[in-house]
Design a protein around this motif. Structure first.
Motif, mmCIF file in Angstrom:
data_model
loop_
_atom_site.group_PDB
_atom_site.id
_atom_site.type_symbol
_atom_site.label_atom_id
_atom_site.label_comp_id
_atom_site.label_asym_id
_atom_site.label_seq_id
_atom_site.Cartn_x
_atom_site.Cartn_y
_atom_site.Cartn_z
ATOM 1 N N GLU A 126 40.802 22.483 47.260
ATOM 2 C CA GLU A 126 42.616 22.520 47.954
ATOM 3 C C GLU A 126 43.090 23.603 47.429
ATOM 4 N N VAL A 127 43.269 23.521 45.821
ATOM 5 C CA VAL A 127 44.041 23.850 45.200
ATOM 6 C C VAL A 127 43.849 24.742 44.605
ATOM 7 N N ARG A 128 42.379 25.275 44.569
ATOM 8 C CA ARG A 128 41.693 26.640 44.320
ATOM 9 C C ARG A 128 42.343 27.483 45.857
ATOM 10 N N GLN A 129 42.077 27.146 46.263
ATOM 11 C CA GLN A 129 42.034 27.854 47.834
ATOM 12 C C GLN A 129 43.921 28.462 47.853
ATOM 13 N N ASN A 130 44.918 27.370 47.419
ATOM 14 C CA ASN A 130 46.080 27.994 47.633
ATOM 15 C C ASN A 130 46.448 28.657 45.822
ATOM 16 N N VAL A 131 45.562 29.141 45.729
ATOM 17 C CA VAL A 131 45.514 30.042 44.258
ATOM 18 C C VAL A 131 45.901 31.751 44.720
ATOM 19 N N LYS A 132 44.956 31.755 45.727
ATOM 20 C CA LYS A 132 44.846 32.588 46.489
ATOM 21 C C LYS A 132 46.002 33.349 47.214
ATOM 22 N N PRO A 133 46.533 33.268 47.884
ATOM 23 C CA PRO A 133 48.007 33.141 48.784
ATOM 24 C C PRO A 133 48.532 33.727 47.134
ATOM 25 N N LEU A 134 49.174 32.948 46.429
ATOM 26 C CA LEU A 134 50.052 33.314 45.282
ATOM 27 C C LEU A 134 49.821 33.882 44.332
ATOM 28 N N LEU A 135 48.396 34.931 44.241
ATOM 29 C CA LEU A 135 47.893 35.691 44.187
ATOM 30 C C LEU A 135 48.936 37.045 44.913
ATOM 31 N N ARG A 136 48.368 36.950 46.467
ATOM 32 C CA ARG A 136 48.539 38.001 47.115
ATOM 33 C C ARG A 136 50.171 38.017 47.009
ATOM 34 N N ALA A 137 51.034 36.890 46.780
ATOM 35 C CA ALA A 137 52.138 36.825 46.435
ATOM 36 C C ALA A 137 52.432 37.919 45.387
ATOM 37 N N TRP A 138 51.402 37.651 44.537
ATOM 38 C CA TRP A 138 52.188 38.418 42.975
ATOM 39 C C TRP A 138 52.322 40.352 43.301
ATOM 40 N N ALA A 139 50.713 40.455 44.074
ATOM 41 C CA ALA A 139 49.739 41.534 44.183
ATOM 42 C C ALA A 139 51.516 42.031 44.844
ATOM 43 N N ASN A 140 51.927 41.759 46.352
ATOM 44 C CA ASN A 140 53.012 41.994 46.568
ATOM 45 C C ASN A 140 54.506 42.513 46.128
ATOM 46 N N GLU A 141 54.819 41.116 45.892
ATOM 47 C CA GLU A 141 55.852 41.567 45.316
ATOM 48 C C GLU A 141 56.288 42.249 43.416
ATOM 49 N N PHE A 142 54.521 42.370 42.305
ATOM 50 C CA PHE A 142 55.088 43.056 41.527
ATOM 51 C C PHE A 142 53.939 44.620 41.648
ATOM 52 N N LEU A 143 52.707 43.950 41.859
ATOM 53 C CA LEU A 143 51.533 45.591 41.600
ATOM 54 C C LEU A 143 52.275 46.541 42.532
ATOM 55 N N MET A 144 52.518 46.259 43.705
ATOM 56 C CA MET A 144 52.737 47.106 44.860
ATOM 57 C C MET A 144 54.096 47.472 44.883
ATOM 58 N N ALA A 145 55.317 46.598 44.266
ATOM 59 C CA ALA A 145 56.614 47.244 44.296
ATOM 60 C C ALA A 145 56.650 48.453 43.254
ATOM 61 N N LYS A 146 55.611 48.033 42.180
ATOM 62 C CA LYS A 146 55.382 48.745 40.520
ATOM 63 C C LYS A 146 54.984 49.960 41.387
ATOM 64 N N GLY A 147 54.116 49.987 42.349
ATOM 65 C CA GLY A 147 53.610 51.694 42.599
ATOM 66 C C GLY A 147 52.374 51.863 42.370
ATOM 67 N N VAL A 148 51.522 50.933 41.819
ATOM 68 C CA VAL A 148 50.628 50.788 42.089
ATOM 69 C C VAL A 148 49.539 51.208 43.353
ATOM 70 N N THR A 149 49.066 51.410 44.038
ATOM 71 C CA THR A 149 48.017 52.082 45.067
ATOM 72 C C THR A 149 46.927 51.692 45.347
ATOM 73 N N ASN A 150 46.498 51.267 44.718
ATOM 74 C CA ASN A 150 45.140 50.804 44.950
ATOM 75 C C ASN A 150 45.003 48.975 44.158
#
Length: 663
Positions: free
Chosen positions: A555-579
């Motif tokens: 259950e903890v392993r699967q909950n890591v995925k939404p945390l990863l997606r949140a990081w992608a939204n707040e860091f990578l995408m906000a900094k201009g990463v296109t992929n």
């Protein structure tokens, strides 16, 4: 026939008379030498033992065959001068009206069973030397071919301490004053600089001192060592004054010798007032080719064992051997000498005063320069440690089976090549110790992590081309068995010898001075990468999270995925990463099946300060020029692409908030 008999009798009588006369002359000749030898000894002792102190001796004899004087039962009574009363006030400051008389110091008696001096100074020579204060332009003078003191004993009976010092044998050979130059220093310092000994041998020394501050339980130190061999010791001319309070420290750093060896060194102590005990043992330590103020051709130490037990620390350290070759710390000692002398003075003259953090930082900065980011602060050919084991607070265990570092290294210069290999272990406590918070936390961590023993192996190698300034770490890998392997590679360009030499003039205390160094903007990165190979690390991290949150690991392993997606939204995408989607997909693959992750950069051309200036600081252009990439589980690398922040338009997040609770 009768005349012949008389003639024979007369000749015999003449021969007997001549023999008796010759024997008498020889006896007188030998005794005159014996008398002069002992008078020379007396004159020397009277110059050494002066003031209220005194000396006395038993029988003595002299062998003319090898010109050896033997003096038995030498006794030296050292009577300290009476100290002046200290003036003190209730605040501890000096006062002219109140005086506290100091406790009287007791005479100390040194007993020496036997003194032998072979081929010593003649009396006229000694008197001439005693009359000298100027040692300039002196010819070489032999003081003694051999000097031996046997069974030396001193019973310490001081106001605040009792104990003894016993020494079995102290022997020096070829004691002489060397020929001195026309500008030789005058006074005692000039004598020290001219003084030379062929060899010093000390056998079986023991010392024991007990403090009298505690009436029932006394603090105590016991020390023993021997034999000690020192071949051809000399003191450097760099010693500047005999009155320096740091004379012992400076004498140590000024010593040169061909060979220095101490065996069976043992020291142990107990401090009942602090509830502490310790012991320190070294079976054998040796230095060869020692040059004053900073060079040792070879050093090795065998059989070190250190133990301390107190309410704060319980530790045991053992070392099989330590060997290094070609050590030269001349530049390091010179650069940091003022700070070292000040700290040594604090230790000797003000032992109760704490060293401030500012002084520690100054010391650190004086030891290292910015060049030491790429080089050592001293010369070294190679370094080896074997069988190092340490137990800390009866729980932590650290060990190094073998550590080998191979150069050659030159102070302030990048080595053309070097390599290192270290293998060892770290063991966490397996038993809780509630009295020690650190041990408790480590025990808890090991229990939740599911592993308390960690076997480590580290290897590294680098090459450097001084002509082009190309610097490359060919291998830099840390492996923890059954847990993970972390490796990294770096390639730099234009790291010229001139640039590194300029960095060697900049202290760690002043890093901003690097901005004025010519060539800084030319140094660039041509490649950089880090790879983590997972063997069980990720699962064990999940295990800790699961234990603390009291939830199943999957259950903890699967909950890591939404945390990863949140990081992608707040860091990578906000900094201009296109992929961002490609990056998240690769990392989710790693979460499902942890194996390996590589993150790196391959700028082409190499990225330098000049590159940054040419791109006018444009963030997207800079990041794109670095060619940053990642690869999960050895899949095809994914390059990260950036847009200019000014080109970004508000958009819906790639991953909606309601997906954070889903898989």
């Amino acid at each position: 026939m009768k005349n012949s008999s008389n003639t024979f009798r007369n000749v015999a009588i003449i021969l007997v008379v001549l023999a008796v006369g010759a024997a008498g002359a020889w006896w007188h000749f030998q005794n005159s030498f014996a008398d002069e030898a002992y008078e020379t000894f007396q004159t020397a002792m009277n110059s050494i033992v002066s003031g209220p102190s005194k000396w006395e001796a038993g029988a003595h004899d002299f062998s003319l065959a090898n010109r050896t004087l033997t003096v038995n039962q030498l006794k030296i009574t050292v009577v300290p001068e009476t100290p002046k009363p200290e003036q003190a006030t209730s605040e501890g400051e000096p006062s002219a009206t109140s005086a506290t008389p100091p406790a009287p110091s007791k005479p100390q008696v040194i007993n020496i069973d036997k003194v032998t001096i072979k081929n010593g100074l003649r009396l006229a020579q000694l008197k001439r030397l005693l009359g000298l204060t100027d040692w300039r332009a002196q010819s070489e003078t032999l003081i003694a071919e051999d000097l031996t003191l046997s069974k030396i004993g001193l019973n310490i009976d001081a106001v605040d301490a009792k104990g003894f010092i016993n020494l079995d044998t102290f022997n020096v050979t070829d004691v002489k004053l060397l020929a001195s130059s026309k500008d030789q220093t005058a006074g005692p310092l000039g004598f020290i600089q001219s003084f030379s000994v062929g060899k010093i041998l000390v056998n079986e020394t023991k010392l024991s001192i007990s403090s009298l501050k505690e009436k029932i339980e006394q603090d105590k130190i016991d020390l023993s060592f021997g034999p000690v061999n020192i071949v051809a010791p000399r003191l450097a001319e760099g010693l500047t004054t005999i009155e320096d309070p740091l004379l012992i420290f400076k004498l140590f750093t000024s010593l040169s010798c061909q060979d220095f060896r101490v065996q069976n060194f043992n020291v142990a102590g107990q401090f009942p007032s602090e509830k502490a005990k310790f012991s320190f043992k070294v079976a054998d330590v040796r230095e060869q080719g020692v040059v004053a103020n900073g060079r040792v051709d070879k050093f090795y130490l065998n059989g070190l064992d250190f133990f301390v037990d107190s309410p704060e620390v319980q530790s045991d350290v053992k070392l099989g051997s330590l060997i290094f070759n070609g050590l030269d710390y001349t530049a390091l000692l010179k650069r940091s000498s003022q700070v070292l002398e000040r700290l040594a003075a604090r230790t000797i003259l003000e032992p109760t005063r704490a060293i401030s953090s500012g002084e520690i930082m100054e010391l650190y900065g004086s030891f290292y320069t910015l060049a030491n980011l790429f080089s050592l602060p001293y010369d070294l050919t190679d370094f080896t440690v074997t069988d190092f084991h340490a137990t800390i607070n009866k729980g932590f265990k650290v060990g190094i089976a073998k550590s080998v570092i191979t150069g050659p290294f030159k102070s302030g210069r990048v080595p053309p090549r070097n390599s290192a290999e270290i293998s060892g272990y770290i063991n966490l406590p397996t038993v809780d110790n509630p009295e020690d918070k650190l041990t408790t936390n480590a025990y808890k961590f090991g229990k939740e992590f599911g592993q308390t023993e960690f076997k480590l192996n580290y290897v590294s190698a680098l090459t450097y081309d001084p002509a082009s300034g190309a610097f490359k770490t060919n291998k830099n890998e840390l492996k923890v068995d059954d847990l993970f392997t972390l490796s990294g590679e770096t390639s730099l360009v234009n790291l010229t010898e001139t640039f590194v030499a300029a960095l060697d003039n900049i202290s760690f205390n002043d890093p901003m001075a690097v901005m004025a160094v010519p060539g800084l903007m030319d140094v660039g990165v041509s490649s950089l990468s880090f790879t983590l190979i997972d063997q069980s690390l990720f699962d064990k991290i999940l295990r800790i999270i699961a234990a603390e949150s009291e939830r199943p690991i999957e259950e903890v392993r699967q909950n890591v995925k939404p945390l990863l997606r949140a990081w992608a939204n707040e860091f990578l995408m906000a900094k201009g990463v296109t992929n961002v989607g490609d990056v998240v997909q690769a990392l989710e693959l790693l979460i499902d099946n942890p194996h390996s992750l590589t993150v790196g950069a391959n700028p082409d051309p190499p990225f330098s300060g000049n590159s940054f200036i040419a791109l006018k600081g444009d963030q997207a252009a800079v990041l794109n020029s670095l060619n940053i990439y990642l690869s999960a589980n050895e899949q095809k690398p994914i390059s990260l692409n950036w847009l200019k922040l000014t080109d970004l338009t508000p958009a819906e997040p790639m991953f909606q908030e309601d997906t954070l609770s889903s898989n």
